[in-house]
Motif scaffolding. Structure first.
Motif, PDB file in Angstrom:
ATOM      1  N   TYR A   1      -0.792   7.032   6.908  1.00 55.29           N
ATOM      2  CA  TYR A   1      -1.167   7.114   8.323  1.00 55.29           C
ATOM      3  C   TYR A   1      -0.135   6.402   9.192  1.00 55.29           C
ATOM      4  O   TYR A   1       0.270   6.914  10.249  1.00 55.29           O
ATOM      5  CB  TYR A   1      -2.557   6.496   8.564  1.00 55.29           C
ATOM      6  CG  TYR A   1      -3.675   7.170   7.819  1.00 55.29           C
ATOM      7  CD1 TYR A   1      -3.647   8.542   7.527  1.00 55.29           C
ATOM      8  CD2 TYR A   1      -4.774   6.440   7.388  1.00 55.29           C
ATOM      9  CE1 TYR A   1      -4.688   9.139   6.830  1.00 55.29           C
ATOM     10  CE2 TYR A   1      -5.812   7.040   6.707  1.00 55.29           C
ATOM     11  CZ  TYR A   1      -5.760   8.386   6.423  1.00 55.29           C
ATOM     12  OH  TYR A   1      -6.789   8.974   5.747  1.00 55.29           O
ATOM     13  N   ARG A   2       0.290   5.215   8.762  1.00 57.38           N
ATOM     14  CA  ARG A   2       1.307   4.477   9.531  1.00 57.38           C
ATOM     15  C   ARG A   2       2.619   5.243   9.556  1.00 57.38           C
ATOM     16  O   ARG A   2       3.286   5.316  10.588  1.00 57.38           O
ATOM     17  CB  ARG A   2       1.526   3.076   8.937  1.00 57.38           C
ATOM     18  CG  ARG A   2       0.433   2.102   9.257  1.00 57.38           C
ATOM     19  CD  ARG A   2       0.817   0.650   8.998  1.00 57.38           C
ATOM     20  NE  ARG A   2       1.658   0.416   7.850  1.00 57.38           N
ATOM     21  CZ  ARG A   2       1.247   0.236   6.613  1.00 57.38           C
ATOM     22  NH1 ARG A   2      -0.047   0.279   6.354  1.00 57.38           N
ATOM     23  NH2 ARG A   2       2.097   0.007   5.632  1.00 57.38           N
TER      24      ARG A   2
ATOM     25  N   LEU B   1      -9.055  -0.171   7.810  1.00 57.08           N
ATOM     26  CA  LEU B   1      -9.635   0.083   6.496  1.00 57.08           C
ATOM     27  C   LEU B   1     -10.941  -0.678   6.444  1.00 57.08           C
ATOM     28  O   LEU B   1     -10.962  -1.899   6.632  1.00 57.08           O
ATOM     29  CB  LEU B   1      -8.690  -0.401   5.391  1.00 57.08           C
ATOM     30  CG  LEU B   1      -9.232  -0.388   3.968  1.00 57.08           C
ATOM     31  CD1 LEU B   1      -9.536   1.041   3.525  1.00 57.08           C
ATOM     32  CD2 LEU B   1      -8.250  -1.056   3.029  1.00 57.08           C
TER      33      LEU B   1
ATOM     34  N   ASP C   1       0.817  -1.213   0.000  1.00 53.39           N
ATOM     35  CA  ASP C   1       0.000   0.000   0.000  1.00 53.39           C
ATOM     36  C   ASP C   1       0.852   1.265   0.000  1.00 53.39           C
ATOM     37  O   ASP C   1       0.395   2.322   0.409  1.00 53.39           O
ATOM     38  CB  ASP C   1      -0.974  -0.002   1.180  1.00 53.39           C
ATOM     39  CG  ASP C   1      -0.288   0.006   2.544  1.00 53.39           C
ATOM     40  OD1 ASP C   1       0.940  -0.209   2.606  1.00 53.39           O
ATOM     41  OD2 ASP C   1      -0.978   0.220   3.550  1.00 53.39           O
TER      42      ASP C   1
ATOM     43  N   LYS D   1      -0.410   4.947  -0.403  1.00 54.12           N
ATOM     44  CA  LYS D   1      -1.854   5.007  -0.158  1.00 54.12           C
ATOM     45  C   LYS D   1      -2.113   5.630   1.213  1.00 54.12           C
ATOM     46  O   LYS D   1      -1.219   5.786   2.037  1.00 54.12           O
ATOM     47  CB  LYS D   1      -2.466   3.599  -0.209  1.00 54.12           C
ATOM     48  CG  LYS D   1      -2.267   2.900  -1.531  1.00 54.12           C
ATOM     49  CD  LYS D   1      -3.142   3.523  -2.583  1.00 54.12           C
ATOM     50  CE  LYS D   1      -3.022   2.750  -3.883  1.00 54.12           C
ATOM     51  NZ  LYS D   1      -3.825   3.314  -4.919  1.00 54.12           N
ATOM     52  N   ASP D   2      -3.360   5.977   1.468  1.00 51.11           N
ATOM     53  CA  ASP D   2      -3.718   6.633   2.728  1.00 51.11           C
ATOM     54  C   ASP D   2      -3.307   5.819   3.945  1.00 51.11           C
ATOM     55  O   ASP D   2      -2.741   6.352   4.903  1.00 51.11           O
ATOM     56  CB  ASP D   2      -5.224   6.898   2.788  1.00 51.11           C
ATOM     57  CG  ASP D   2      -5.686   7.901   1.743  1.00 51.11           C
ATOM     58  OD1 ASP D   2      -4.830   8.568   1.132  1.00 51.11           O
ATOM     59  OD2 ASP D   2      -6.901   8.016   1.539  1.00 51.11           O
ATOM     60  N   THR D   3      -3.586   4.499   3.929  1.00 55.35           N
ATOM     61  CA  THR D   3      -3.263   3.684   5.104  1.00 55.35           C
ATOM     62  C   THR D   3      -1.756   3.682   5.367  1.00 55.35           C
ATOM     63  O   THR D   3      -1.319   3.721   6.515  1.00 55.35           O
ATOM     64  CB  THR D   3      -3.785   2.245   4.928  1.00 55.35           C
ATOM     65  OG1 THR D   3      -3.289   1.716   3.703  1.00 55.35           O
ATOM     66  CG2 THR D   3      -5.299   2.200   4.944  1.00 55.35           C
ATOM     67  N   TRP D   4      -0.952   3.617   4.321  1.00 59.33           N
ATOM     68  CA  TRP D   4       0.506   3.682   4.448  1.00 59.33           C
ATOM     69  C   TRP D   4       0.922   5.023   5.025  1.00 59.33           C
ATOM     70  O   TRP D   4       1.761   5.084   5.921  1.00 59.33           O
ATOM     71  CB  TRP D   4       1.137   3.462   3.077  1.00 59.33           C
ATOM     72  CG  TRP D   4       2.635   3.572   3.061  1.00 59.33           C
ATOM     73  CD1 TRP D   4       3.538   2.599   3.353  1.00 59.33           C
ATOM     74  CD2 TRP D   4       3.402   4.737   2.728  1.00 59.33           C
ATOM     75  NE1 TRP D   4       4.817   3.069   3.218  1.00 59.33           N
ATOM     76  CE2 TRP D   4       4.764   4.389   2.830  1.00 59.33           C
ATOM     77  CE3 TRP D   4       3.076   6.033   2.347  1.00 59.33           C
ATOM     78  CZ2 TRP D   4       5.786   5.290   2.577  1.00 59.33           C
ATOM     79  CZ3 TRP D   4       4.099   6.931   2.081  1.00 59.33           C
ATOM     80  CH2 TRP D   4       5.433   6.561   2.201  1.00 59.33           C
TER      81      TRP D   4
ATOM     82  N   THR E   1      -4.498  -2.864  10.847  1.00 64.22           N
ATOM     83  CA  THR E   1      -3.043  -2.946  10.909  1.00 64.22           C
ATOM     84  C   THR E   1      -2.593  -2.271  12.188  1.00 64.22           C
ATOM     85  O   THR E   1      -2.905  -1.107  12.420  1.00 64.22           O
ATOM     86  CB  THR E   1      -2.398  -2.232   9.700  1.00 64.22           C
ATOM     87  OG1 THR E   1      -2.913  -2.806   8.506  1.00 64.22           O
ATOM     88  CG2 THR E   1      -0.892  -2.372   9.734  1.00 64.22           C
TER      89      THR E   1
ATOM     90  N   VAL F   1      -4.307   1.326  12.225  1.00 61.37           N
ATOM     91  CA  VAL F   1      -5.018   1.867  11.070  1.00 61.37           C
ATOM     92  C   VAL F   1      -6.033   0.819  10.648  1.00 61.37           C
ATOM     93  O   VAL F   1      -5.693  -0.353  10.497  1.00 61.37           O
ATOM     94  CB  VAL F   1      -4.062   2.174   9.898  1.00 61.37           C
ATOM     95  CG1 VAL F   1      -4.838   2.645   8.685  1.00 61.37           C
ATOM     96  CG2 VAL F   1      -3.014   3.201  10.310  1.00 61.37           C
TER      97      VAL F   1
END
Length: 178
Positions: free
Chosen positions: A71-72, A81, A63, A66-69, A90, A79
């Motif tokens: 955020y981490r 999704l 990812d 991407k947004d989730t990446w 995650t 996080v």
């Protein structure tokens, strides 16, 4: 609102109290994922609910960017999704989580857990033989059977990769789930 402190780490469970889990191990490209997918179809047809844990040595979840990446990368320790029919969570930590803690968290609501990887764990496991296995087989702890399209020099049971029902019954018998 005051946040609660993180929960204390779960102490390792004794083998008798551990969730039911069974490993599928082997070197890269031996068919672990394919076998697990076939087993999942077979277990599902038997009315069983099975969770899967895949161990990876990589932190890249595919990812990047991407947004989730993002955020981490910017400090989120958890996080989630959510999408129709999907919840992916995650959690980030300073070190790799202990297998016993992961299994305990995954276990509720499932009959057992299939684990891809964790070759050195004490889980009972089936090994997928490498193509050149006729000479020397890897020595995985907890190994109870092999999967190979060819005969192997071993005292352990050997299943052909297409014997999905036989492998599934072997796993259930080993876990005491039948």
């Amino acid at each position: 609102m005051i946040a609660s402190p993180p929960a204390a780490p779960t102490p390792p469970a004794s083998p008798a109290l551990r969730p039911k889990a069974f490993g599928i191990v082997g070197t890269s490209n031996t068919g672990k994922t394919e076998l697990i997918c076939r087993l999942l179809e077979w277990f599902s047809a038997q009315g069983l609910k099975v969770a899967v844990l895949k161990h990876s040595h990589h932190q890249n979840l595919g990812d990047d960017g991407k947004d989730t990446w993002r955020y981490r990368q910017t400090g989120a320790r958890l996080v989630a999704l959510a999408a129709p029919g999907l919840l992916q969570i995650t959690r980030s930590s300073a070190e790799e989580p202990k297998l016993t803690a992961i299994l305990a968290e995954l276990a509720p609501g499932f009959d057992f857990i299939l684990v891809e990887g964790y070759k050195t764990s004490d889980l009972p496991k089936v090994g997928l033989a490498p193509p050149d296995a006729a000479s020397k087989l890897p020595d995985y702890p907890g190994l109870v059977a092999w999967v190979s399209p060819l005969p192997l020099p071993t005292h352990l049971p050997v299943f052909n990769p297409l014997q999905v029902a036989a492998i599934g019954r072997f796993i259930l018998d080993h876990l005491g789930s039948r």
